[in-house]
Design an enzyme around this catalytic site. Sequence first.
Site, mmCIF file in Angstrom:
data_model
loop_
_atom_site.group_PDB
_atom_site.id
_atom_site.type_symbol
_atom_site.label_atom_id
_atom_site.label_comp_id
_atom_site.label_asym_id
_atom_site.label_seq_id
_atom_site.Cartn_x
_atom_site.Cartn_y
_atom_site.Cartn_z
ATOM 1 N N GLU A 54 -9.809 -1.845 5.054
ATOM 2 C CA GLU A 54 -10.499 -1.556 6.304
ATOM 3 C C GLU A 54 -11.786 -2.385 6.415
ATOM 4 O O GLU A 54 -12.234 -2.974 5.421
ATOM 5 C CB GLU A 54 -10.824 -0.056 6.364
ATOM 6 C CG GLU A 54 -9.582 0.852 6.346
ATOM 7 C CD GLU A 54 -8.797 0.857 7.678
ATOM 8 O OE1 GLU A 54 -8.834 -0.148 8.408
ATOM 9 O OE2 GLU A 54 -8.144 1.886 7.957
ATOM 10 N N ASP A 111 0.832 -1.202 0.000
ATOM 11 C CA ASP A 111 0.000 0.000 0.000
ATOM 12 C C ASP A 111 0.867 1.253 0.000
ATOM 13 O O ASP A 111 2.087 1.171 0.146
ATOM 14 C CB ASP A 111 -0.964 -0.015 1.202
ATOM 15 C CG ASP A 111 -0.299 -0.497 2.495
ATOM 16 O OD1 ASP A 111 0.947 -0.421 2.595
ATOM 17 O OD2 ASP A 111 -1.023 -0.942 3.393
ATOM 18 N N ASP A 135 -7.903 -2.930 13.969
ATOM 19 C CA ASP A 135 -9.283 -3.097 13.503
ATOM 20 C C ASP A 135 -9.436 -4.285 12.549
ATOM 21 O O ASP A 135 -10.479 -4.454 11.925
ATOM 22 C CB ASP A 135 -9.799 -1.809 12.842
ATOM 23 C CG ASP A 135 -9.047 -1.448 11.564
ATOM 24 O OD1 ASP A 135 -8.103 -2.175 11.186
ATOM 25 O OD2 ASP A 135 -9.412 -0.432 10.931
ATOM 26 N N HIS A 187 -7.635 -4.872 9.826
ATOM 27 C CA HIS A 187 -7.277 -4.679 8.417
ATOM 28 C C HIS A 187 -5.990 -5.430 8.077
ATOM 29 O O HIS A 187 -5.154 -5.681 8.945
ATOM 30 C CB HIS A 187 -7.175 -3.188 8.045
ATOM 31 C CG HIS A 187 -6.015 -2.438 8.627
ATOM 32 N ND1 HIS A 187 -6.121 -1.137 9.057
ATOM 33 C CD2 HIS A 187 -4.716 -2.776 8.839
ATOM 34 C CE1 HIS A 187 -4.935 -0.726 9.492
ATOM 35 N NE2 HIS A 187 -4.072 -1.699 9.376
HETATM 36 P P1 PGA Z 1 1.990 -2.072 12.536
HETATM 37 O O1 PGA Z 1 0.826 -1.914 11.488
HETATM 38 O O2 PGA Z 1 2.847 -3.196 12.019
HETATM 39 O O3 PGA Z 1 2.743 -0.770 12.516
HETATM 40 O O4 PGA Z 1 1.378 -2.386 13.853
HETATM 41 C C1 PGA Z 1 0.170 -3.064 11.043
HETATM 42 C C2 PGA Z 1 -0.926 -2.679 10.092
HETATM 43 O O5 PGA Z 1 -1.564 -1.626 10.271
HETATM 44 O O6 PGA Z 1 -1.188 -3.462 9.164
#
Ligand code: PGA
Length: 256
Positions: free
Chosen positions: A142, A66, A135, A137
């Site tokens: 999302e 992304d 959440d 994702h």
């Molecule tokens: P993080 O993010 O590895 O910084 O916890 C994970 C994500 O949002 O997919």
Amino acid sequence: MQVVIAEVGELARRGADAVERVLRERTDPVLGLATGSSPLPIYDELVRRHTEEGLSFALARAFLLDEYVGLPAEHPERYRHVIERELESRVDLDPERVQGPDGLAEDLAGACARYEDAIAAAGGVDVQILGIGTDGHIAFNEPGSSFASRTRVMPLTRQTREDNARYFDGDVEAVPARALTQGLGTIMAAGQIVLIAQGSGKAEAVHQMVEGAVSAMWPATILQHHPDVTVLLDEDAAGKLQLADHFREVVAAEGR
Ligand code: PGA
């Protein structure tokens, strides 16, 4: 799903093993790389193997999951810069062979379609590294994301922007409101998936992903339908798993 609950060094070794296998066995290896904090121990272990054991990335291609929409080209939190910092510049990965969706394109839909074409032209992703959001994702898909989705523009939830504010001096408003993200359908096309999560903040999302009903409310639950997923968890991230003891026994029986 294979679920491994271990200390972070062991998680990093297992994640790096999956990447190393693809690098050694494929003539044209294609890596799917995640940004965020979760995969950093895997990248550090890969850098160590490159430096100390000669593991080479020279033949690899890599695709990011992304990219934020609209961050200025030089902004250090653009994911194309993050991956350069955390992995690419520390191994022999050719920058020309590393690609993310173009969050600065005037035609964002066109950029998404071109990104899908580029992944397909490379023959698809052999091994995809993933984190998971609080959440549920994966990439920036999302809650409510279609399981069939391909790379597209995604508005970020308040929760995700708050989670990521730590990269923007704690300022939620500085976190872009939109991103381009591989879709759930795109991610599911990878040959193998390795998801890593640490910390109690991920425990509910991990429980839903591994043990919950498959639902767009928890996008990572789609991974229950993928035939080759390894979930790497520290004790805190595994804290809400009902089957934790079973997963520990299965790994112990493997004898490693
Ligand atoms: P993080 O993010 O590895 O910084 O916890 C994970 C994500 O949002 O997919």
